[in-house]
Write a protein that holds these residues in place. Structure first.
Motif, PDB file in Angstrom:
ATOM      1  N   LEU A  20       0.835  -1.202   0.000  1.00 35.36           N
ATOM      2  CA  LEU A  20       0.000   0.000   0.000  1.00 35.36           C
ATOM      3  C   LEU A  20       0.867   1.248   0.000  1.00 35.36           C
ATOM      4  CD1 LEU A  20      -2.748  -1.086   2.503  1.00 35.36           C
ATOM      5  CD2 LEU A  20      -3.029  -0.617   0.090  1.00 35.36           C
ATOM      6  N   LEU A  21       1.961   1.188   0.746  1.00 37.88           N
ATOM      7  CA  LEU A  21       2.876   2.320   0.766  1.00 37.88           C
ATOM      8  C   LEU A  21       3.488   2.543  -0.601  1.00 37.88           C
ATOM      9  CD1 LEU A  21       4.101   4.308   2.756  1.00 37.88           C
ATOM     10  CD2 LEU A  21       5.990   2.742   3.048  1.00 37.88           C
ATOM     11  N   ALA A  42       0.943   4.147  -2.900  1.00 37.29           N
ATOM     12  CA  ALA A  42       0.766   5.565  -2.600  1.00 37.29           C
ATOM     13  C   ALA A  42       1.949   6.376  -3.108  1.00 37.29           C
ATOM     14  CB  ALA A  42       0.601   5.755  -1.091  1.00 37.29           C
ATOM     15  N   TYR A  82       2.035   9.308  -5.922  1.00 38.40           N
ATOM     16  CA  TYR A  82       2.586  10.609  -5.563  1.00 38.40           C
ATOM     17  C   TYR A  82       3.564  11.084  -6.621  1.00 38.40           C
ATOM     18  CZ  TYR A  82       4.609  14.147  -2.500  1.00 38.40           C
ATOM     19  OH  TYR A  82       5.024  15.320  -1.954  1.00 38.40           O
ATOM     20  N   MET A 100       2.635   3.925   9.261  1.00 39.68           N
ATOM     21  CA  MET A 100       2.372   3.761   7.836  1.00 39.68           C
ATOM     22  C   MET A 100       1.070   4.434   7.445  1.00 39.68           C
ATOM     23  SD  MET A 100       4.646   2.255   6.203  1.00 39.68           S
ATOM     24  CE  MET A 100       6.103   1.317   6.447  1.00 39.68           C
ATOM     25  N   ILE A 149       0.773   7.370   4.679  1.00 41.46           N
ATOM     26  CA  ILE A 149      -0.050   7.211   3.482  1.00 41.46           C
ATOM     27  C   ILE A 149      -1.112   8.301   3.430  1.00 41.46           C
ATOM     28  CG2 ILE A 149      -1.741   5.685   2.388  1.00 41.46           C
ATOM     29  CD1 ILE A 149      -0.113   3.343   3.283  1.00 41.46           C
ATOM     30  N   TYR A 155      -1.574  11.087   0.403  1.00 40.34           N
ATOM     31  CA  TYR A 155      -2.796  11.222  -0.367  1.00 40.34           C
ATOM     32  C   TYR A 155      -3.432  12.596  -0.198  1.00 40.34           C
ATOM     33  CZ  TYR A 155      -3.212   6.501  -2.163  1.00 40.34           C
ATOM     34  OH  TYR A 155      -3.019   5.341  -2.860  1.00 40.34           O
ATOM     35  N   LEU A 192      -8.938   4.422   3.037  1.00 41.33           N
ATOM     36  CA  LEU A 192      -8.304   4.451   4.347  1.00 41.33           C
ATOM     37  C   LEU A 192      -9.214   3.879   5.423  1.00 41.33           C
ATOM     38  CD1 LEU A 192      -6.422   7.807   4.102  1.00 41.33           C
ATOM     39  CD2 LEU A 192      -5.450   5.562   4.406  1.00 41.33           C
TER      40      LEU A 192
END
Lengths: 293, 192
Positions: A113-114, A117, A121, A177, A181, A185, A223
């Motif tokens: 997930l990181l 993201a 970005y 984390m 994240i 976002y 989230l």
């Protein structure tokens, strides 16, 4: 003494047991869904992009989590049926291996997930240089590093689980984390909003403002799902480590199976949030299913 | 649950020795835990946790919704003239080398203006960087070698045109549905 024992049994927080059928159904659905995504990405050459590789990594870690649950249920059934003994070295080693598989899945999920993201970005803030920054080779290297780290940590945590030193970093990692994240976002979100405003201010554009709301809803769903699925389990670990004898903590820990099922539900929901939103992936699925061989 | 072995510190030595190791589905034994004299409801942690989680998620949703709503209309009108001026100067800079070099047809230049809507911010950003650095230092490959190198911004614009398949951001498929845009695409993606 007998009376006090009897009253203990009455006010006990009994384990809330989720039926095995539910376990197996949820786990099987998670495995199948993520397997589909893997197959689709492998078969379609257009999907050989860093973004989809990160989504695949997420799918693999979700699959591992569901697989763990399935295997464990199978072994419990075998134990109850008498095919496996409850005492023994083999079972202990198997148990260790399965613990580390579960932690591997958890860590892999968080780091994937990181990575997703971070990839988005870079897409938004370094748009013109994206293809130089995030080459395919670099994406694969990043994934290799992530999975090596997760594998090492999971084995270490499974072996040294009784130390507080492993539990605390493990539980701190999760909110860290999450916050990171969230910050990524929100920053992207603000950038997209200012883009939209610039476009709206140009004379030749025909633009509605409805989809800013949509970004907020999507982000909240993503989230929110992540939190609701993982936070109960993380709290359980904390309570089990620090207050196992407290009655309140014991009552919380009695819903452990529900927490485990929530994690498996996360494996089902994640592909819907990430993978199925891509039109290319959806068209690959349609070709896979509707095209006669 | 077997995974609980790793998170329970209660049975320390006993759980780790092989002779006492058992694989039980219900791992917790509630023998030592006394439920007498509880002041609050016994599921208070469970209820408190889930209520707190729900409140947090709703709060996060409202914060994000507020982010979309801030930026009043009068601010947009004030920016309008400023952005129009900037856009015109931008296009003027771009237009001159085009006509002199005849790299693009005029029609394509007009069509490509819409692509620059997404590049504006990036190019602005790069321009600011370049002004501070006092000299262009381009790191991107450009296919248009005949373009005069005096205008660093121009090469970035061309790079933007040639490499315009940014994932998550611009949808190049003709038959994709506009409603299913990816996370944080704030506007209908421009269909090429």
């Amino acid at each position: 003494e007998n009376i006090s024992d009897f009253s203990l049994n009455i006010t006990d927080c009994t384990q809330i047991v989720v039926p095995e059928e539910v376990f197996f159904t949820v786990a099987a659905a998670g495995i199948l869904e993520n397997l589909l995504i893997l197959i689709a990405v492998v078969r379609n050459k257009n999907l050989h992009l860093p973004m989809y590789f990160f989504i695949c990594s997420l799918a693999i870690s979700d699959m591992l989590g569901s697989l763990y649950k399935t295997l464990e249920n199978i072994f419990i059934i075998l134990c109850k049926a008498g095919y496996l003994t409850r005492h023994g070295d083999f079972e202990k080693k198997l148990d260790d291996a399965m613990d580390s598989m579960f932690i591997l899945s958890l860590l892999g999920s968080i780091f994937s997930l990181l990575a997703i993201a971070a990839d988005r970005y870079i897409t938004i803030f370094y748009a013109l240089r994206y293809h130089n920054i995030m080459t395919l080779r670099r994406a694969l290297v990043i994934l290799a590093i992530i999975w090596a780290f997760c594998a090492g940590s999971s084995i270490a945590i499974a072996l040294f689980s009784y130390e507080a030193a492993t539990v605390i970093p493990f539980t701190i990692l999760f909110p860290l984390m999450m916050c990171f994240i969230l910050c990524l976002y929100v920053h992207m979100f603000l950038q997209a909003r200012s883009h939209a405003r610039k476009i709206a201010s140009l004379p030749s554009s025909t633009v509605h403002h409805r989809t800013n709301m949509k970004g907020a809803i999507t982000l909240t769903i993503f989230l929110g799902v992540f939190l609701c699925c993982w936070a109960p389990f993380v709290l359980h670990i904390l309570l089990a480590r620090f207050c196992p004898h407290n009655p309140y903590c014991a009552c919380y820990m009695s819903i452990f199976h529900v927490n485990g099922t929530l994690i498996m539900c996360n494996a089902i929901i994640n592909p819907m949030i990430f993978a199925f939103r891509s039109p290319e992936l959806r068209s690959t699925f349609k070709k896979m299913f509707y095209c006669p061989r | 649950m077997s995974a609980l072995r790793l998170i329970s510190n209660r049975t320390s030595q006993q759980a780790l020795s092989n002779s006492d190791y058992t694989w039980d589905y219900e791992y917790y034994e509630y023998g030592p835990v006394s439920f007498e004299g509880l002041k609050a409801h016994k599921y208070s942690i469970v209820i408190g946790f889930w209520v707190g989680l729900a409140v947090f998620v709703i709060f996060m949703f409202f914060v994000l919704t507020l982010l979309t709503k801030t930026g009043a209309p009068h601010q947009d009108n004030a920016e309008l003239s400023e952005k129009r001026f900037h856009m015109n100067s931008f296009v003027a800079d771009f237009g001159r080398p085009l006509e002199s070099e005849r790299v693009f047809s005029h029609q394509m230049a007009e069509e490509s203006q819409s692509l620059f809507h997404f590049c504006i911010n990036e190019v602005d950003h790069m321009n600011k960087e370049k002004e501070s650095q006092k000299g262009p230092s381009l790191e991107s490959n450009t296919h248009f070698q005949e373009v005069p190198k005096s205008s660093g911004m121009f090469e970035e614009d061309l790079h933007c045109l040639t490499k315009f398949n940014i994932p998550n951001f611009v949808n190049t498929e003709q038959n994709s549905s506009l409603g299913e845009d990816d996370l944080l695409i704030s506007e209908p993606p421009i269909i090429l």
